[in-house]
Design a protein around this motif. Structure first.
Motif, PDB file in Angstrom:
ATOM      1  N   GLY A   1       0.834  -1.216   0.000  1.00  0.00           N
ATOM      2  CA  GLY A   1       0.000   0.000   0.000  1.00  0.00           C
ATOM      3  C   GLY A   1       0.856   1.249   0.000  1.00  0.00           C
ATOM      4  O   GLY A   1       0.530   2.258   0.632  1.00  0.00           O
TER       5      GLY A   1
ATOM      6  N   ASP B   1       1.973  -1.824  -4.586  1.00  0.00           N
ATOM      7  CA  ASP B   1       0.615  -1.275  -4.544  1.00  0.00           C
ATOM      8  C   ASP B   1      -0.119  -1.709  -5.806  1.00  0.00           C
ATOM      9  O   ASP B   1       0.492  -1.999  -6.825  1.00  0.00           O
ATOM     10  CB  ASP B   1       0.658   0.258  -4.479  1.00  0.00           C
ATOM     11  CG  ASP B   1      -0.604   0.871  -3.890  1.00  0.00           C
ATOM     12  OD1 ASP B   1      -0.533   1.391  -2.751  1.00  0.00           O
ATOM     13  OD2 ASP B   1      -1.670   0.828  -4.543  1.00  0.00           O
TER      14      ASP B   1
ATOM     15  N   ALA C   1      -1.353  -2.249   3.217  1.00  0.00           N
ATOM     16  CA  ALA C   1      -2.449  -2.066   2.252  1.00  0.00           C
ATOM     17  C   ALA C   1      -3.773  -2.507   2.868  1.00  0.00           C
ATOM     18  O   ALA C   1      -3.840  -3.518   3.563  1.00  0.00           O
ATOM     19  CB  ALA C   1      -2.179  -2.894   0.995  1.00  0.00           C
TER      20      ALA C   1
END
Ligand SMILES: NC(=O)C1=CN([C@@H]2O[C@H](COP(=O)(O)OP(=O)(O)OC[C@H]3O[C@@H](n4cnc5c(N)ncnc54)[C@H](O)[C@@H]3O)[C@@H](O)[C@H]2O)C=CC1
Ligand SMILES: CC(=O)C(C)=O
Length: 252
Positions: A13, A37, A88
């Motif tokens: 993330g 990501d 994430a």
């Protein structure tokens, strides 16, 4: 001397929000950082800011084969994996009565399964390397209801599973010198929280009132500093701990 000199870290993330702050702080402390990501375009822009010892790679954290490729590329590029930060996540913005089974499962897949897969693929490399540090980003939504997560049932449940998984990994892999800790932010000023406040404006005031320290809402770096500590050898005796960073929300 950086607190993470010589270490290699994977951060999920990483394109924005807390993930970007994690890449920045971990790189500042001397580690090489692989940021992953789903949002490839944003990720490339972000990683480009943090120097030659960083690498941005596209990954959907729910993709098991994709995870294996990330770990293999990290080893090929930087030689090892010392640190994994599972950051994430997504929200459903739905309460119990509105949530469809597929919406629940999607949040569980990203937030819970995504964390498990990162752990599964990294641990064998950490074992070969004599140890490692895993930091999982949970939320105070795992610990209390009525936090700034806007009553998101799937999100809270997924973060509760991250808490339990973190303890499980801490207990089972301490023998390999692999530490696993979890972090519980309250509100952090990122796109995730802005969306919650846009949809439920009253939550801004109630979250402020519930978080008594003067800043009320954390800056991403406030959380990233805690992660740097847990990732580093300063925390070599710390595993299975639950670090709350929430401007005092959990004090009541
Ligand atoms: N913002 C807040 O108030 C709080 C956030 N947290 C946690 O902090 C962490 C970071 O959140 P924020 O930076 O605020 O969120 P954000 O929404 O700004 O960033 C999340 C990042 O994760 C990525 N992502 C989402 N699904 C993915 C997938 N399947 N595979 C790979 N990447 C994916 C997104 O593309 C995005 O770059 C999350 O674990 C969140 O649950 C915890 C408590 C409070
Ligand atoms: C988004 C979240 O986890 C909050 C604010 O508790």
């Amino acid at each position: 001397m950086g607190r993470l000199d010589g270490k290699v870290a994977i951060v999920t993330g990483a394109a924005q929000g807390l993930g970007e702050a994690l890449v920045k702080r971990i790189a500042e402390e001397g580690a090489k950082v692989v940021g992953v990501d789903l949002n490839e375009e944003k990720l490339k822009e972000t990683m480009a800011k943090y120097g030659e010892h960083t690498l941005g790679l596209k990954l959907d954290v729910t993709d098991e084969n994709g995870w294996q490729e990330i770990v293999d590329t990290t080893i090929e590029t930087f030689g090892k994996v010392d640190v994994l930060v599972n950051n994430a996540a997504m929200m459903s913005n739905k309460g119990v009565l509105d949530l469809k089974p597929e919406e629940y499962m999607k949040v569980m897949q990203v937030n819970s399964l995504g964390t498990l897969l990162g752990i599964q693929k990294s641990i064998p490399k950490m074992q070969e390397n004599g140890g490692g540090s895993i930091v999982n980003i949970a939320s105070i939504g795992a610990l209390k209801s009525g936090a700034a997560d806007g009553g998101d049932a799937a999100y809270s449940a997924s973060k509760g599973s991250v808490r339990a998984l973190s303890k499980h990994v801490a207990h089972n892999f301490a023998k390999d010198n692999i530490r696993c800790n979890s972090v519980y932010p309250g509100g952090i000023m990122t796109d995730m929280l802005k969306k919650v406040f846009d949809e439920s404006p009253d939550l801004w005031e109630s979250n402020k009132a519930a978080s008594p320290l003067p800043n009320h809402i954390a800056d991403p770096v406030d959380i990233a500093n805690g992660v740097v500590y847990l990732a580093s050898d300063d925390a070599k005796a710390v595993t299975g701990t639950e670090l709350i960073i929430d401007n005092g929300n959990m004090t009541h």
